[in-house]
Design a protein around this motif. Structure first.
Motif, PDB file in Angstrom:
ATOM      1  N   GLN A   1     -57.919 -39.349 -20.204  1.00 50.54           N
ATOM      2  CA  GLN A   1     -58.069 -39.650 -21.621  1.00 50.54           C
ATOM      3  C   GLN A   1     -56.711 -39.699 -22.309  1.00 50.54           C
ATOM      4  O   GLN A   1     -55.680 -39.375 -21.723  1.00 50.54           O
ATOM      5  CB  GLN A   1     -58.968 -38.600 -22.295  1.00 50.54           C
ATOM      6  CG  GLN A   1     -60.406 -38.624 -21.802  1.00 50.54           C
ATOM      7  CD  GLN A   1     -61.295 -37.686 -22.602  1.00 50.54           C
ATOM      8  OE1 GLN A   1     -61.027 -37.382 -23.753  1.00 50.54           O
ATOM      9  NE2 GLN A   1     -62.363 -37.223 -21.980  1.00 50.54           N
ATOM     10  N   SER A   2     -56.739 -40.105 -23.553  1.00 48.04           N
ATOM     11  CA  SER A   2     -55.508 -40.224 -24.316  1.00 48.04           C
ATOM     12  C   SER A   2     -55.146 -38.889 -24.959  1.00 48.04           C
ATOM     13  O   SER A   2     -55.909 -37.921 -24.911  1.00 48.04           O
ATOM     14  CB  SER A   2     -55.680 -41.295 -25.388  1.00 48.04           C
ATOM     15  OG  SER A   2     -54.457 -41.551 -26.022  1.00 48.04           O
ATOM     16  N   LEU A   3     -53.975 -38.832 -25.547  1.00 46.80           N
ATOM     17  CA  LEU A   3     -53.556 -37.629 -26.256  1.00 46.80           C
ATOM     18  C   LEU A   3     -54.304 -37.527 -27.581  1.00 46.80           C
ATOM     19  O   LEU A   3     -54.479 -38.517 -28.291  1.00 46.80           O
ATOM     20  CB  LEU A   3     -52.057 -37.671 -26.578  1.00 46.80           C
ATOM     21  CG  LEU A   3     -51.084 -37.430 -25.437  1.00 46.80           C
ATOM     22  CD1 LEU A   3     -50.935 -38.655 -24.571  1.00 46.80           C
ATOM     23  CD2 LEU A   3     -49.717 -37.003 -25.986  1.00 46.80           C
ATOM     24  N   MET A   4     -54.700 -36.304 -27.907  1.00 47.64           N
ATOM     25  CA  MET A   4     -55.359 -36.058 -29.181  1.00 47.64           C
ATOM     26  C   MET A   4     -54.574 -34.999 -29.936  1.00 47.64           C
ATOM     27  O   MET A   4     -54.290 -33.931 -29.396  1.00 47.64           O
ATOM     28  CB  MET A   4     -56.796 -35.578 -28.964  1.00 47.64           C
ATOM     29  CG  MET A   4     -57.691 -36.605 -28.310  1.00 47.64           C
ATOM     30  SD  MET A   4     -57.953 -38.060 -29.344  1.00 47.64           S
ATOM     31  CE  MET A   4     -58.904 -37.339 -30.682  1.00 47.64           C
ATOM     32  N   LEU A   5     -54.238 -35.294 -31.180  1.00 48.41           N
ATOM     33  CA  LEU A   5     -53.496 -34.343 -31.991  1.00 48.41           C
ATOM     34  C   LEU A   5     -54.357 -33.130 -32.288  1.00 48.41           C
ATOM     35  O   LEU A   5     -55.503 -33.260 -32.700  1.00 48.41           O
ATOM     36  CB  LEU A   5     -53.055 -34.995 -33.298  1.00 48.41           C
ATOM     37  CG  LEU A   5     -52.313 -34.106 -34.291  1.00 48.41           C
ATOM     38  CD1 LEU A   5     -50.943 -33.720 -33.736  1.00 48.41           C
ATOM     39  CD2 LEU A   5     -52.165 -34.797 -35.642  1.00 48.41           C
ATOM     40  N   MET A   6     -53.785 -31.938 -32.063  1.00 51.90           N
ATOM     41  CA  MET A   6     -54.487 -30.704 -32.387  1.00 51.90           C
ATOM     42  C   MET A   6     -54.025 -30.152 -33.728  1.00 51.90           C
ATOM     43  O   MET A   6     -54.830 -29.761 -34.566  1.00 51.90           O
ATOM     44  CB  MET A   6     -54.225 -29.645 -31.311  1.00 51.90           C
ATOM     45  CG  MET A   6     -54.718 -29.986 -29.933  1.00 51.90           C
ATOM     46  SD  MET A   6     -54.286 -28.689 -28.761  1.00 51.90           S
ATOM     47  CE  MET A   6     -55.268 -27.329 -29.375  1.00 51.90           C
ATOM     48  N   ALA A   7     -52.708 -30.090 -33.890  1.00 51.60           N
ATOM     49  CA  ALA A   7     -52.179 -29.440 -35.091  1.00 51.60           C
ATOM     50  C   ALA A   7     -50.727 -29.825 -35.311  1.00 51.60           C
ATOM     51  O   ALA A   7     -50.034 -30.255 -34.390  1.00 51.60           O
ATOM     52  CB  ALA A   7     -52.294 -27.924 -34.955  1.00 51.60           C
TER      53      ALA A   7
ATOM     54  N   TYR B   1     -51.625 -29.666 -22.294  1.00 53.75           N
ATOM     55  CA  TYR B   1     -51.162 -29.454 -23.654  1.00 53.75           C
ATOM     56  C   TYR B   1     -49.723 -29.946 -23.774  1.00 53.75           C
ATOM     57  O   TYR B   1     -48.848 -29.545 -23.004  1.00 53.75           O
ATOM     58  CB  TYR B   1     -51.257 -27.969 -24.032  1.00 53.75           C
ATOM     59  CG  TYR B   1     -52.690 -27.494 -24.138  1.00 53.75           C
ATOM     60  CD1 TYR B   1     -53.381 -27.060 -22.999  1.00 53.75           C
ATOM     61  CD2 TYR B   1     -53.354 -27.515 -25.354  1.00 53.75           C
ATOM     62  CE1 TYR B   1     -54.702 -26.645 -23.085  1.00 53.75           C
ATOM     63  CE2 TYR B   1     -54.676 -27.103 -25.448  1.00 53.75           C
ATOM     64  CZ  TYR B   1     -55.349 -26.675 -24.305  1.00 53.75           C
ATOM     65  OH  TYR B   1     -56.657 -26.285 -24.402  1.00 53.75           O
ATOM     66  N   ILE B   2     -49.501 -30.813 -24.753  1.00 58.62           N
ATOM     67  CA  ILE B   2     -48.193 -31.446 -24.921  1.00 58.62           C
ATOM     68  C   ILE B   2     -47.703 -31.223 -26.344  1.00 58.62           C
ATOM     69  O   ILE B   2     -48.473 -31.383 -27.296  1.00 58.62           O
ATOM     70  CB  ILE B   2     -48.275 -32.967 -24.665  1.00 58.62           C
ATOM     71  CG1 ILE B   2     -48.911 -33.255 -23.295  1.00 58.62           C
ATOM     72  CG2 ILE B   2     -46.905 -33.623 -24.763  1.00 58.62           C
ATOM     73  CD1 ILE B   2     -49.247 -34.715 -23.084  1.00 58.62           C
ATOM     74  N   CYS B   3     -46.442 -30.874 -26.476  1.00 65.70           N
ATOM     75  CA  CYS B   3     -45.867 -30.746 -27.808  1.00 65.70           C
ATOM     76  C   CYS B   3     -44.845 -31.854 -28.024  1.00 65.70           C
ATOM     77  O   CYS B   3     -44.338 -32.453 -27.069  1.00 65.70           O
ATOM     78  CB  CYS B   3     -45.207 -29.383 -28.005  1.00 65.70           C
ATOM     79  SG  CYS B   3     -43.671 -29.163 -27.080  1.00 65.70           S
ATOM     80  N   SER B   4     -44.569 -32.132 -29.274  1.00 67.67           N
ATOM     81  CA  SER B   4     -43.475 -33.036 -29.613  1.00 67.67           C
ATOM     82  C   SER B   4     -42.714 -32.436 -30.779  1.00 67.67           C
ATOM     83  O   SER B   4     -43.270 -31.668 -31.562  1.00 67.67           O
ATOM     84  CB  SER B   4     -43.982 -34.439 -29.954  1.00 67.67           C
ATOM     85  OG  SER B   4     -44.675 -34.437 -31.183  1.00 67.67           O
ATOM     86  N   ALA B   5     -41.447 -32.767 -30.858  1.00 67.84           N
ATOM     87  CA  ALA B   5     -40.593 -32.202 -31.900  1.00 67.84           C
ATOM     88  C   ALA B   5     -39.908 -33.307 -32.668  1.00 67.84           C
ATOM     89  O   ALA B   5     -39.461 -34.310 -32.084  1.00 67.84           O
ATOM     90  CB  ALA B   5     -39.562 -31.269 -31.274  1.00 67.84           C
ATOM     91  N   LEU B   6     -39.832 -33.089 -33.967  1.00 68.19           N
ATOM     92  CA  LEU B   6     -39.237 -34.070 -34.872  1.00 68.19           C
ATOM     93  C   LEU B   6     -37.880 -33.542 -35.321  1.00 68.19           C
ATOM     94  O   LEU B   6     -37.823 -32.503 -35.981  1.00 68.19           O
ATOM     95  CB  LEU B   6     -40.166 -34.217 -36.073  1.00 68.19           C
ATOM     96  CG  LEU B   6     -40.166 -35.463 -36.909  1.00 68.19           C
ATOM     97  CD1 LEU B   6     -40.268 -36.693 -36.057  1.00 68.19           C
ATOM     98  CD2 LEU B   6     -41.341 -35.397 -37.878  1.00 68.19           C
ATOM     99  N   PRO B   7     -36.784 -34.207 -34.970  1.00 65.71           N
ATOM    100  CA  PRO B   7     -35.473 -33.722 -35.403  1.00 65.71           C
ATOM    101  C   PRO B   7     -35.402 -33.591 -36.915  1.00 65.71           C
ATOM    102  O   PRO B   7     -35.834 -34.475 -37.650  1.00 65.71           O
ATOM    103  CB  PRO B   7     -34.512 -34.790 -34.892  1.00 65.71           C
ATOM    104  CG  PRO B   7     -35.217 -35.394 -33.720  1.00 65.71           C
ATOM    105  CD  PRO B   7     -36.667 -35.391 -34.105  1.00 65.71           C
ATOM    106  N   THR B   8     -34.855 -32.485 -37.359  1.00 63.56           N
ATOM    107  CA  THR B   8     -34.792 -32.211 -38.785  1.00 63.56           C
ATOM    108  C   THR B   8     -33.748 -33.066 -39.491  1.00 63.56           C
ATOM    109  O   THR B   8     -33.984 -33.564 -40.589  1.00 63.56           O
ATOM    110  CB  THR B   8     -34.451 -30.729 -39.018  1.00 63.56           C
ATOM    111  OG1 THR B   8     -35.458 -29.935 -38.406  1.00 63.56           O
ATOM    112  CG2 THR B   8     -34.356 -30.407 -40.495  1.00 63.56           C
TER     113      THR B   8
END
Lengths: 117, 111
Positions: free
Chosen positions: A42-48, A92-99
């Motif tokens: 399945q595809s990635l689903m945003l949790m939070a 479980y996959i995380c991603s980070a947004l550069p500040t």
């Protein structure tokens, strides 16, 4: 390049136990990090959405008391799966947004595979 | 975010050019088109992003027609290591928001 790590890369636990997954931005600061879940084929689903210094924002259907998120620093967000059950087994996959800057790309971690027995 | 439609799967052979088309009929004026690649048991990796016409980088090319209702990711001379799932995403400033992934296209490259 920007690197995001996750620890552990895989974990097996018994039903009813809690598991903590760490997401770290190694060479940049990230005020915002996202947590996704991906079931097989399945595809990635945003949790939070995890924001440093404030409460996480959870997507509809995701229990905030079961999936505890803590973003205590600009380089670390943790996801704790409390009282895990077999149906929580997932990737479980995380991603980070550069500040800083005008970075338009978010960087993904390598993922953590959780198997609950 | 604009809904996207991609083929579920594609097969190719090493050395061939692969073109994956994504339909996004409801794309908005301020939407960008972004493609991600995901290998098994890994997180997605940004490939390319564009707004209109053609964008090329060291990995791929992205072709966007004038009406922007579709886009085509072109992978030149694929190798076995290009076997992955490719996701087309459409939205404003997609890098700075949580991403909505569709089903993606599973590309299988054979020898």
């Amino acid at each position: 390049g920007a690197v995001v790590s996750q620890h552990p890369s895989w974990v097996i636990c018994k039903s009813g136990t809690s598991v903590k997954i760490e997401c770290r931005s190694l060479d940049f600061q990230a005020t915002t990090m996202f947590w996704y879940r991906q079931f097989p084929k399945q595809s990635l689903m945003l949790m939070a959405t995890s924001n440093e210094g404030s409460k996480a924002t959870y997507e509809q259907g995701v229990e905030k008391d079961k999936f505890l998120i803590n973003h205590a620093s600009l380089t670390l967000s943790t996801l704790t799966v409390t009282s895990a059950h077999p149906e929580d087994s997932s990737f479980y996959i995380c991603s980070a947004l550069p500040t800083s800057g005008n970075e338009e790309t978010q960087y993904f971690g390598p993922g953590t595979r959780l198997l609950v027995l | 975010l604009a809904k996207t439609t991609q083929p579920i799967s594609m097969d190719s052979y090493e050395g061939q050019e692969v073109n994956i088309t994504c339909s996004h009929n409801n794309i908005a004026t301020n939407d960008y088109i972004t493609w991600y690649q995901q290998f098994p048991s890994q997180g997605p990796r940004f490939i390319i992003q564009g707004y209109k016409t053609k964008v090329t980088n060291e990995v791929a090319s992205l072709f966007i027609p004038a009406d922007r209702k579709s886009s085509t990711l072109s992978l030149p001379r694929v190798s076995l290591s290009d076997t992955a799932v490719y996701y087309c995403l459409v939205g404003p400033d997609t890098g700075r928001r949580a991403l909505t992934f569709g089903s993606g296209t599973r590309l299988q490259v054979q020898p």
